[in-house]
Write a protein that holds these residues in place. Structure first.
Motif, PDB file in Angstrom:
ATOM      1  N   ASP A 110      -4.299 -12.008 -49.554  1.00 14.88           N
ATOM      2  CA  ASP A 110      -3.267 -11.796 -50.572  1.00 14.88           C
ATOM      3  C   ASP A 110      -2.138 -12.820 -50.433  1.00 14.88           C
ATOM      4  OD1 ASP A 110      -4.668  -9.683 -51.612  1.00 14.88           O
ATOM      5  OD2 ASP A 110      -3.454  -8.125 -50.636  1.00 14.88           O
ATOM      6  N   GLY A 159      -3.388 -15.772 -52.123  1.00 17.88           N
ATOM      7  CA  GLY A 159      -3.845 -15.597 -53.491  1.00 17.88           C
ATOM      8  C   GLY A 159      -5.334 -15.827 -53.655  1.00 17.88           C
ATOM      9  N   ARG A 183      -7.764  -8.802 -45.914  1.00 20.78           N
ATOM     10  CA  ARG A 183      -7.244  -8.771 -47.282  1.00 20.78           C
ATOM     11  C   ARG A 183      -5.749  -9.120 -47.303  1.00 20.78           C
ATOM     12  NH1 ARG A 183      -9.658  -6.528 -51.445  1.00 20.78           N
ATOM     13  NH2 ARG A 183     -10.905  -5.134 -50.125  1.00 20.78           N
ATOM     14  N   ALA A 184      -5.021  -8.673 -46.296  1.00 21.05           N
ATOM     15  CA  ALA A 184      -3.590  -8.982 -46.252  1.00 21.05           C
ATOM     16  C   ALA A 184      -3.359 -10.487 -46.156  1.00 21.05           C
ATOM     17  CB  ALA A 184      -2.942  -8.253 -45.076  1.00 21.05           C
ATOM     18  N   ARG A 202      -9.575 -14.409 -52.158  1.00 22.44           N
ATOM     19  CA  ARG A 202     -10.375 -13.225 -51.839  1.00 22.44           C
ATOM     20  C   ARG A 202     -10.570 -13.098 -50.329  1.00 22.44           C
ATOM     21  NH1 ARG A 202     -13.377 -11.557 -56.478  1.00 22.44           N
ATOM     22  NH2 ARG A 202     -13.057 -12.970 -58.244  1.00 22.44           N
TER      23      ARG A 202
END
Length: 322
Positions: A258, A261, A254-255, A263
Motif C-alpha cells: 500500500d 501503491g 499488503r501494508a 499489489r
C-alpha cells in the motif's frame, strides 16, 4: 527486460516463467489460455522458461504434457527462449497411490533427455536440471552423465534442484553447475543458512521457484479452500487453521504494498529480486493478467527498512512446507 547472468555465463531475463501450473497442480489445465500467456511472455521479454519431463499429470496427455505445450510456441520462437527443463523424477500412474519415483541413473539421464528433446521439438536444452537427487545413485554419476550431454551438444548448462550444500559441492566438483533451483520466498528461507552461501562461493546462480508462496503472498487466497487436483490441499501451510494464522503475514506484505501503491505479490517478488543480481525467480502462472502483474514487480524498489521488515515474517509462518 533487464538481463541477469547465472553461473557459467548463462544470461537470462531477470524474471523467468514457471510453466508447471499450466499443466498440473493448480486446477484444471487450459491450453488456449496457457499458450496466450506464453506468447505474451515473449512480448514482455520474459524469455527464461522452466518446465520438467514429469509436469503434466493432470493435463491433456499426462506426464510430459507441459513440454509438449511449450513446443507449440517454441516451434516458431526457439531462439528467443532460454529453455530449462529437468529430469530425475519419473511419473508412474497419474491417479495411482504412488505417482512418482526418483531415478537419476546415468542411463535414465540420457533417456529422459532424448525424450524431452523430442517432446519440446528442439535439438538443445539451455539449462538441464537434476530435479531431485536420487538416493540410490551417487550424485557424481548423475552429474557426470549430464556432463556427457553437454559434450554431445544436447545441453548447454547443468543445474540442480533442491540440493543440500554438500550435494551442491559434490555436483560442482564433477561438472560446473550453472544454477541451483530451490523454493525461496518471504515465507520459505531454508536455503539461506547453507545452500545460498555455498552457491555464491562456487559462482552458482539462484533460481527461486514459488517466490509468491504458491499464490499465498499475493493476498488473493484469503478464505479459499483447496481440494481435488490442487496440490495445496496436501500442504500443511494451506490447511484452514494455518491459512488463518498466516494471514498476518499477508497483512504485513499488503501494508508495504500500500505504501508503494502496488499489489502484495509485487512486493513479495521485489523482495526476492533484491536478494542479488545472481537471483532469477520464476513465478508461475497460466494467466496473462498475472504474468503482467509479476513483470511489474520488477519496477518495485524496496527500502532497506522495508526489506528488514519483510525479512522477519518467516519466523511467523504456521505449517510445514510439505
Amino acid at each position: 527486460m533487464e538481463q541477469r547472468t547465472l553461473g557459467q555465463g548463462l544470461t537470462v531475463s531477470a524474471q523467468g516463467l514457471g510453466c508447471m501450473g499450466m499443466s498440473q497442480s493448480y486446477g484444471e489445465a487450459d491450453e488456449a489460455t496457457s499458450l496466450a500467456t506464453l506468447r505474451r511472455a515473449l512480448e514482455l521479454g520474459v524469455s527464461f522458461w522452466d518446465t520438467a519431463n514429469v509436469y503434466g499429470d493432470t493435463g491433456p496427455g499426462g506426464f510430459g504434457a507441459n513440454e509438449r505445450l511449450l513446443s507449440q510456441v517454441l516451434a516458431d520462437h526457439r531462439d528467443e527462449v532460454t529453455l530449462a527443463t529437468k529430469m530425475g523424477i519419473e511419473g508412474i500412474v497419474p491417479d495411482g497411490p504412488t505417482r512418482f519415483r526418483i531415478d537419476a541413473r546415468p542411463e535414465a539421464v540420457h533417456r529422459r533427455c532424448d525424450e524431452s528433446l523430442e517432446r519440446l521439438g528442439t535439438d538443445r536444452i539451455d539449462l538441464y536440471y537434476l530435479h531431485r537427487v536420487d538416493p540410490d545413485t551417487p550424485i557424481e554419476e548423475t552429474i557426470g552423465a549430464m556432463g556427457e550431454l553437454v559434450a554431445a551438444g544436447k545441453v548447454r548448462h547443468v543445474g540442480v534442484s533442491e540440493v543440500t550444500a554438500e550435494q551442491l559441492e559434490r555436483a560442482h566438483a564433477t561438472h560446473p553447475i550453472t544454477a541451483v533451483q530451490s523454493e525461496w520466498s518471504l515465507w520459505t528461507r531454508d536455503i539461506e543458512p547453507e545452500v545460498l552461501p555455498t552457491a555464491r562461493r562456487l559462482g552458482v546462480g539462484l533460481v527461486p521457484f514459488s517466490p509468491l508462496g504458491r499464490g499465498f503472498l499475493t493476498g488473493a487466497l484469503s478464505g479459499q479452500s483447496f481440494e481435488g487436483r490442487d496440490s495445496r490441499a496436501r500442504m500443511p501451510r494451506f490447511n484452514e487453521e494455518n491459512l488463518e494464522a498466516n494471514q498476518a503475514i499477508v497483512d504485513e506484505v499488503r501494508a508495504v504494498a500500500d505504501a508503494h501503491g502496488v499489489r502484495p505479490g509485487q512486493v513479495a517478488l521485489a523482495w526476492v529480486q533484491q536478494q542479488g543480481d545472481d537471483v532469477v525467480p520464476i513465478p508461475g502462472t497460466k494467466r496473462t493478467a498475472y504474468l503482467e502483474q509479476n513483470v511489474a514487480g520488477l519496477d518495485v524498489h524496496l527500502t532497506a527498512d522495508e526489506v528488514e521488515r519483510l525479512d522477519g515474517l518467516a519466523a511467523q509462518v504456521a505449517g510445514a512446507r510439505y
